[in-house]
Design a protein around this motif. Structure first.
Motif, short mmCIF file in Angstrom:
data_model
loop_
_atom_site.label_atom_id
_atom_site.label_comp_id
_atom_site.label_asym_id
_atom_site.label_seq_id
_atom_site.Cartn_x
_atom_site.Cartn_y
_atom_site.Cartn_z
N VAL A 113 4.56 26.65 -10.40
CA VAL A 113 5.40 27.84 -10.32
C VAL A 113 4.49 29.07 -10.28
N PRO A 114 4.51 29.84 -9.16
CA PRO A 114 3.69 31.05 -9.09
C PRO A 114 4.33 32.21 -9.87
N LEU A 115 3.54 32.85 -10.71
CA LEU A 115 3.99 33.99 -11.50
C LEU A 115 3.05 35.17 -11.26
N TYR A 116 3.50 36.36 -11.63
CA TYR A 116 2.63 37.52 -11.49
C TYR A 116 2.90 38.53 -12.60
N THR A 117 1.90 39.34 -12.85
CA THR A 117 2.03 40.54 -13.68
C THR A 117 1.56 41.72 -12.83
N THR A 118 2.41 42.73 -12.71
CA THR A 118 2.06 43.88 -11.90
C THR A 118 1.94 45.12 -12.77
N ASN A 119 0.93 45.92 -12.49
CA ASN A 119 0.70 47.18 -13.18
C ASN A 119 0.84 48.30 -12.15
N LEU A 120 1.85 49.13 -12.34
CA LEU A 120 2.18 50.14 -11.34
C LEU A 120 2.13 51.54 -11.94
N THR A 153 15.42 44.59 -11.91
CA THR A 153 16.35 43.47 -11.78
C THR A 153 16.41 42.62 -13.03
N ASP A 154 15.25 42.17 -13.52
CA ASP A 154 15.20 41.28 -14.68
C ASP A 154 14.46 41.99 -15.81
N MET A 155 15.22 42.47 -16.78
CA MET A 155 14.64 43.25 -17.87
C MET A 155 13.74 42.41 -18.78
N ARG A 156 13.85 41.07 -18.70
CA ARG A 156 12.99 40.22 -19.53
C ARG A 156 11.53 40.33 -19.13
N GLY A 157 11.28 40.77 -17.90
CA GLY A 157 9.91 40.95 -17.46
C GLY A 157 9.25 42.20 -17.98
N LEU A 158 10.02 43.09 -18.58
CA LEU A 158 9.48 44.34 -19.13
C LEU A 158 9.00 44.07 -20.55
N LYS A 159 7.70 44.18 -20.77
CA LYS A 159 7.11 43.76 -22.04
C LYS A 159 6.82 44.91 -22.99
N GLU A 160 7.04 46.13 -22.56
CA GLU A 160 6.80 47.28 -23.43
C GLU A 160 7.78 48.38 -23.08
N GLN A 161 7.98 49.29 -24.02
CA GLN A 161 8.93 50.38 -23.79
C GLN A 161 8.43 51.27 -22.66
N LEU A 162 9.35 51.64 -21.80
CA LEU A 162 9.00 52.43 -20.64
C LEU A 162 9.22 53.91 -20.91
N ALA A 163 8.21 54.70 -20.60
CA ALA A 163 8.27 56.15 -20.79
C ALA A 163 7.98 56.83 -19.46
N ILE A 164 8.46 58.05 -19.32
CA ILE A 164 8.23 58.82 -18.11
C ILE A 164 7.75 60.22 -18.49
N ASP A 165 6.77 60.71 -17.76
CA ASP A 165 6.32 62.09 -17.90
C ASP A 165 7.13 62.93 -16.92
N TRP A 166 8.11 63.66 -17.44
CA TRP A 166 9.04 64.44 -16.62
C TRP A 166 8.74 65.91 -16.79
N SER A 167 8.16 66.50 -15.77
CA SER A 167 7.85 67.92 -15.80
C SER A 167 7.12 68.29 -17.09
N GLU A 168 6.04 67.51 -17.37
CA GLU A 168 5.16 67.71 -18.53
C GLU A 168 5.88 67.47 -19.86
N GLN A 169 6.93 66.66 -19.83
CA GLN A 169 7.64 66.29 -21.05
C GLN A 169 7.74 64.76 -21.09
N ALA A 170 7.31 64.15 -22.20
CA ALA A 170 7.34 62.70 -22.35
C ALA A 170 8.72 62.26 -22.81
N LEU A 205 5.22 57.69 -14.17
CA LEU A 205 5.42 56.65 -15.17
C LEU A 205 4.53 55.46 -14.84
N ASP A 206 4.09 54.75 -15.88
CA ASP A 206 3.29 53.54 -15.75
C ASP A 206 4.15 52.35 -16.16
N LEU A 207 4.16 51.34 -15.32
CA LEU A 207 5.05 50.20 -15.51
C LEU A 207 4.25 48.90 -15.44
#
Length: 247
Positions: A113-120, A153-170, A205-207
């Motif tokens: 089974v091919p799997l991947y981890t992507t850093n975006l 699509t699949d939230m189980r693949g998200l392993k850490e809390q997601l944050a966004i830098d929005w107009s210099e505000q975290a 944001l880093d994903l």
């Protein structure tokens, strides 16, 4: 003589019938191993699919990434005092996605089974929402109720809390989506600092996301650029847009 000819015709007729019978019998006999092999192939196909699904459900299924999408509610009056709250959705002017993918093979029985981890890194900018085309008065725009949505699509693949830098505000995303975005699964976060005097709002944001089989991106930006690198030796491409360059 007539009796001999009649006997010969009967013999030929019977001989031809026997040939047809034995030919049909042989065909049926030969079909037995063919059907057995076909059944084995079908069983292996289903077993392989089950193995892939079992491993992927614990790691992450096929992933589709869409967003962010900016939503701003507004009032729509149907008489002088009563109104309905509507939602206006806005897409980024620019959307840039850059990252790398690390692949690995997990085994389940005899199946791989091919799997991947992507850093975006996903960045871009929104213009201040323009309600003039919707004929909405500025007094009816609920700027303080705006929010961002991000589709995964699949939230189980998200392993850490997601944050966004929005107009210099975290800002920290939270699971769940509001209605009307067209996204099936993902996250959202309220935006409190929309200011009509600021013409644009940059974001970044880093994903880090786990998945399997494939990854897809929705080109929601007015201009969308995607640059990926991966250690997978033989990638294939699908969708409405093919890469302009690949090696």
């Amino acid at each position: 003589m007539n009796s001999f000819a009649h006997s010969l015709k009967n013999w030929i007729r019977n001989s031809l019938g026997l040939k047809i019978f034995f030919t049909g019998f042989l065909v049926l006999v030969l079909l037995i191993p063919t059907l057995m092999i076909e059944g084995l192939v079908r069983e292996r196909k289903y077993t392989s699919r089950d193995a892939q699904r079992e491993v992927s459900q614990k790691w992450g299924l096929e992933q589709s990434i869409a967003g962010p999408i900016l939503t701003v509610p507004y009032k729509e009056y149907y008489n002088r005092t009563n109104f309905n709250t509507r939602l206006a959705h806005f897409l980024p002017d620019t959307l840039n996605i850059k990252g790398d993918m690390d692949s690995e093979i997990r085994s389940r029985g005899i199946f791989d089974v091919p799997l991947y981890t992507t850093n975006l890194n996903i960045n871009g900018a929104f213009s201040l929402p323009n309600f003039s085309e919707l004929n909405v008065s500025s007094a009816n725009i609920l700027w303080n109720q705006a929010y961002l949505s991000f589709g995964i699509t699949d939230m189980r693949g998200l392993k850490e809390q997601l944050a966004i830098d929005w107009s210099e505000q975290a800002l920290q995303f939270r699971p769940g989506l509001s209605e009307g975005t067209g996204l099936r699964s993902g996250l959202s976060v309220p935006i409190k600092n929309l200011n009509t005097r600021i013409p644009d709002y940059p974001f970044s944001l880093d994903l880090t996301l786990n998945g399997s089989q494939e990854i897809r991106f929705a080109p929601l930006g007015r201009e969308t650029n995607i640059l990926l690198s991966s250690d997978w030796s033989s990638p294939s491409f699908d969708g409405a847009f093919l890469p302009t360059e690949h090696e």
